[in-house]
Scaffold this motif. Structure first.
Motif, short mmCIF file in Angstrom:
data_model
loop_
_atom_site.label_atom_id
_atom_site.label_comp_id
_atom_site.label_asym_id
_atom_site.label_seq_id
_atom_site.Cartn_x
_atom_site.Cartn_y
_atom_site.Cartn_z
N ILE A 147 0.88 -1.16 0.00
CA ILE A 147 0.00 0.00 0.00
C ILE A 147 0.92 1.21 0.00
N PRO A 148 0.87 2.03 -1.04
CA PRO A 148 1.88 3.09 -1.23
C PRO A 148 2.07 4.01 -0.04
N GLU A 149 0.99 4.48 0.60
CA GLU A 149 1.16 5.50 1.63
C GLU A 149 1.79 4.97 2.91
N ILE A 150 1.80 3.63 3.11
CA ILE A 150 2.35 3.10 4.35
C ILE A 150 3.45 2.07 4.10
N GLN A 151 3.98 2.03 2.90
CA GLN A 151 4.94 1.00 2.54
C GLN A 151 6.16 1.04 3.46
N GLY A 152 6.64 2.19 3.83
CA GLY A 152 7.86 2.28 4.63
C GLY A 152 7.61 2.28 6.13
N MET A 153 6.37 2.20 6.61
CA MET A 153 6.07 2.27 8.03
C MET A 153 6.31 0.94 8.72
N ASP A 154 6.67 1.02 9.99
CA ASP A 154 6.79 -0.22 10.77
C ASP A 154 5.49 -0.44 11.53
N LEU A 155 5.36 -1.62 12.15
CA LEU A 155 4.10 -1.99 12.83
C LEU A 155 3.78 -1.05 13.98
N ASP A 156 4.80 -0.62 14.73
CA ASP A 156 4.54 0.28 15.87
C ASP A 156 3.91 1.59 15.40
N THR A 157 4.40 2.10 14.30
CA THR A 157 3.85 3.35 13.76
C THR A 157 2.41 3.14 13.31
N GLU A 158 2.16 1.99 12.66
CA GLU A 158 0.81 1.72 12.19
C GLU A 158 -0.17 1.58 13.36
N PHE A 159 0.25 0.88 14.41
CA PHE A 159 -0.62 0.74 15.57
C PHE A 159 -0.81 2.08 16.28
N ALA A 160 0.22 2.92 16.30
CA ALA A 160 0.09 4.25 16.89
C ALA A 160 -0.93 5.07 16.09
N LEU A 161 -0.89 4.93 14.75
CA LEU A 161 -1.87 5.63 13.92
C LEU A 161 -3.29 5.14 14.20
N LEU A 162 -3.44 3.83 14.38
CA LEU A 162 -4.76 3.28 14.71
C LEU A 162 -5.26 3.84 16.04
N GLU A 163 -4.38 3.90 17.04
CA GLU A 163 -4.76 4.46 18.34
C GLU A 163 -5.14 5.93 18.21
N GLU A 164 -4.35 6.67 17.42
CA GLU A 164 -4.65 8.08 17.22
C GLU A 164 -6.00 8.26 16.53
N ARG A 165 -6.30 7.40 15.58
CA ARG A 165 -7.59 7.45 14.89
C ARG A 165 -8.74 7.18 15.86
N LYS A 166 -8.54 6.22 16.77
CA LYS A 166 -9.57 5.93 17.78
C LYS A 166 -9.79 7.14 18.68
N ARG A 167 -8.67 7.75 19.12
CA ARG A 167 -8.79 8.93 19.98
C ARG A 167 -9.54 10.06 19.27
N ARG A 168 -9.22 10.26 17.98
CA ARG A 168 -9.90 11.30 17.20
C ARG A 168 -11.40 11.03 17.10
N GLN A 169 -11.76 9.76 16.89
CA GLN A 169 -13.17 9.41 16.80
C GLN A 169 -13.89 9.66 18.12
N LEU A 170 -13.22 9.32 19.24
CA LEU A 170 -13.82 9.58 20.55
C LEU A 170 -14.01 11.07 20.77
N LEU A 171 -13.00 11.87 20.38
CA LEU A 171 -13.12 13.32 20.53
C LEU A 171 -14.24 13.88 19.66
N GLU A 172 -14.39 13.34 18.46
CA GLU A 172 -15.48 13.79 17.58
C GLU A 172 -16.84 13.46 18.19
N GLN A 173 -16.97 12.27 18.78
CA GLN A 173 -18.22 11.89 19.44
C GLN A 173 -18.50 12.81 20.62
N GLU A 174 -17.44 13.10 21.39
CA GLU A 174 -17.60 13.98 22.54
C GLU A 174 -18.02 15.38 22.10
#
Length: 195
Positions: A121-148
């Motif tokens: 996947i071009p936009e994440i080809q160079g990322m490691d797993l820790d970065t990807e999981f951090a992005l997932l966590e950040e996305r969850k936090r953003r969704q919670l803030l949007e709901q709030e």
């Protein structure tokens, strides 16, 4: 009933009464009742002399736990799919690895198998797993803030904006008046007070 032939079988009277009452309860005829009972024992490979007491309870407990487990997994899968549809998120390499975890590995492939191609996947080809999981966590936090934020907007709209009335006096400029008791205002103020 011309073509069907019947046969007499001798039973003790109390057994015959039990069978007749059972037969009337579940079947139209005694023949269907006896055939159903015989089929049950044959298809389930159970001897009529076996007592399924505790074993049957264990089987039913297992089936209930299995049903609950599969329902939770199905609900989680549906939630992930709905979230993907709602936010238009492309699956990341980490998500795909988690999805196919436990599948065949390259060491288990035979020489005649199709070679394993890596997901790119071009936009994440160079990322490691820790970065990807951090992005997932950040996305969850953003969704919670949007709901709030949506909840806060609703609360402000219901508690404050819907209670504001325009007063147009005979003399002077129009002014706004908040129709709220002092205790309601203090509760509202306390809710939004920063620690």
């Amino acid at each position: 009933m011309g073509t069907k032939s019947f046969s007499n079988i001798r039973f003790k009277k109390d057994t015959a009464r039990r069978f007749q009452s059972f037969s009337r309860m579940y079947y139209k005829t005694h023949t269907l009742a006896l055939a159903g009972m015989l089929d049950f024992f044959k298809y389930n490979e159970i001897s009529p002399h076996e007592n399924l007491g505790k074993r049957m309870g264990l089987i039913m407990d297992f089936l209930q736990k299995f049903r609950d487990f599969t329902a939770k997994r199905n609900n989680a899968t549906i939630a992930v799919i709905k979230d993907l549809e709602k936010h238009g998120i492309m699956p990341t390499k980490a998500m795909m690895e988690l999805l196919f975890e436990g599948g065949p590995t390259s060491s288990s492939q035979k020489s005649g198998d199709i070679p394993k191609t890596e997901l790119i996947i071009p936009e994440i080809q160079g990322m490691d797993l820790d970065t990807e999981f951090a992005l997932l966590e950040e996305r969850k936090r953003r969704q919670l803030l949007e709901q709030e934020l949506v909840q806060l907007k609703t609360l402000i709209d219901e508690q404050l904006l819907n209670r504001v009335k325009v007063i147009r006096p005979a003399l002077g400029a129009p002014r706004l008046q908040l129709e709220m008791t002092l205790s309601e205002w203090q509760a509202f103020e306390q809710h939004f007070k920063t620690p």
